[in-house]
Design a protein around this motif. Structure first.
Motif, short mmCIF file in Angstrom:
data_model
loop_
_atom_site.label_atom_id
_atom_site.label_comp_id
_atom_site.label_asym_id
_atom_site.label_seq_id
_atom_site.Cartn_x
_atom_site.Cartn_y
_atom_site.Cartn_z
N GLY A 33 -9.29 -3.81 1.87
CA GLY A 33 -8.48 -3.78 3.08
C GLY A 33 -7.04 -4.22 2.88
N CYS A 34 -6.80 -5.17 1.98
CA CYS A 34 -5.43 -5.65 1.79
C CYS A 34 -4.56 -4.57 1.18
N CYS A 35 -5.15 -3.65 0.46
CA CYS A 35 -4.39 -2.56 -0.14
C CYS A 35 -3.75 -1.70 0.94
N GLU A 36 -4.47 -1.50 2.03
CA GLU A 36 -3.93 -0.71 3.13
C GLU A 36 -2.76 -1.43 3.79
N LYS A 37 -2.83 -2.75 3.92
CA LYS A 37 -1.70 -3.51 4.47
C LYS A 37 -0.47 -3.37 3.58
N TRP A 38 -0.65 -3.41 2.27
CA TRP A 38 0.45 -3.25 1.34
C TRP A 38 1.02 -1.84 1.44
N ALA A 39 0.15 -0.84 1.57
CA ALA A 39 0.59 0.55 1.69
C ALA A 39 1.39 0.76 2.98
N GLN A 40 1.01 0.09 4.06
CA GLN A 40 1.78 0.18 5.30
C GLN A 40 3.19 -0.36 5.10
N ALA A 41 3.32 -1.44 4.35
CA ALA A 41 4.65 -1.99 4.06
C ALA A 41 5.46 -0.99 3.23
N LEU A 42 4.82 -0.33 2.27
CA LEU A 42 5.52 0.68 1.47
C LEU A 42 6.04 1.80 2.35
N ARG A 43 5.18 2.31 3.23
CA ARG A 43 5.60 3.41 4.12
C ARG A 43 6.80 2.99 4.95
N ALA A 44 6.74 1.79 5.51
CA ALA A 44 7.79 1.33 6.42
C ALA A 44 9.09 1.00 5.69
N LYS A 45 9.00 0.34 4.54
CA LYS A 45 10.20 -0.17 3.88
C LYS A 45 10.74 0.72 2.77
N LEU A 46 9.87 1.54 2.16
CA LEU A 46 10.33 2.43 1.09
C LEU A 46 10.60 3.83 1.64
#
Length: 145
Positions: A33-46
């Protein structure tokens, strides 16, 4: 003459624009599940599309990239030819992509430190951690958080 110069400049800019638009492919332990939280940050910030792949054999990807096993975490992402291992802050990924240091194949945050990007836990103290670069130039601290 101006038309030719404009066309040449546009042609030279296209590979950079195409490179900037590449998807980020995240290989994760199935069900993490934490991988999805990290991926959300990538989508938003990258600002890129992030493709999630459940991959029980990420070790092969890590070995191909020359990542030392001591830097392993729960997900591995490929970004413009670099391996990004674990909960690396997006700001550090941006710096890697902007500077493209010689001899670096990727950057990693070993383990799953509390407070790292995607591992935020309400009420829990942040754990200090290092982002480590790896590649033919060896292992070096890329950033401290």
């Amino acid at each position: 003459m101006k038309t030719r110069l404009s066309a040449a400049l546009l042609f030279l800019a296209l590979p950079g624009a195409a490179l900037a638009a590449n998807d980020v492919v995240v290989h994760r332990d199935p069900g993490c599940g934490c991988c999805e939280k990290w991926a959300q940050a990538l989508r938003a910030k990258l600002g890129r599309t992030v493709v999630m792949r459940n991959d029980a054999s990420r070790g092969a990807l890590q070995r191909r990239a020359g990542m030392p096993g001591t830097l392993a975490s729960c997900h591995s992402a490929m970004v413009d030819g670099y391996l990004i291992e674990g909960h690396v802050p997006v700001a550090d990924i941006k710096r890697l992509l902007a500077t493209r240091p010689v001899g670096v194949r990727g950057i990693a945050v070993a383990g799953m430190p509390i407070g790292s990007e995607g591992m935020e836990v309400a009420g829990a103290a942040r754990q200090p951690y290092a982002v480590v670069s790896f590649g033919s130039s060896g292992q070096k601290v890329f950033a401290r958080h």
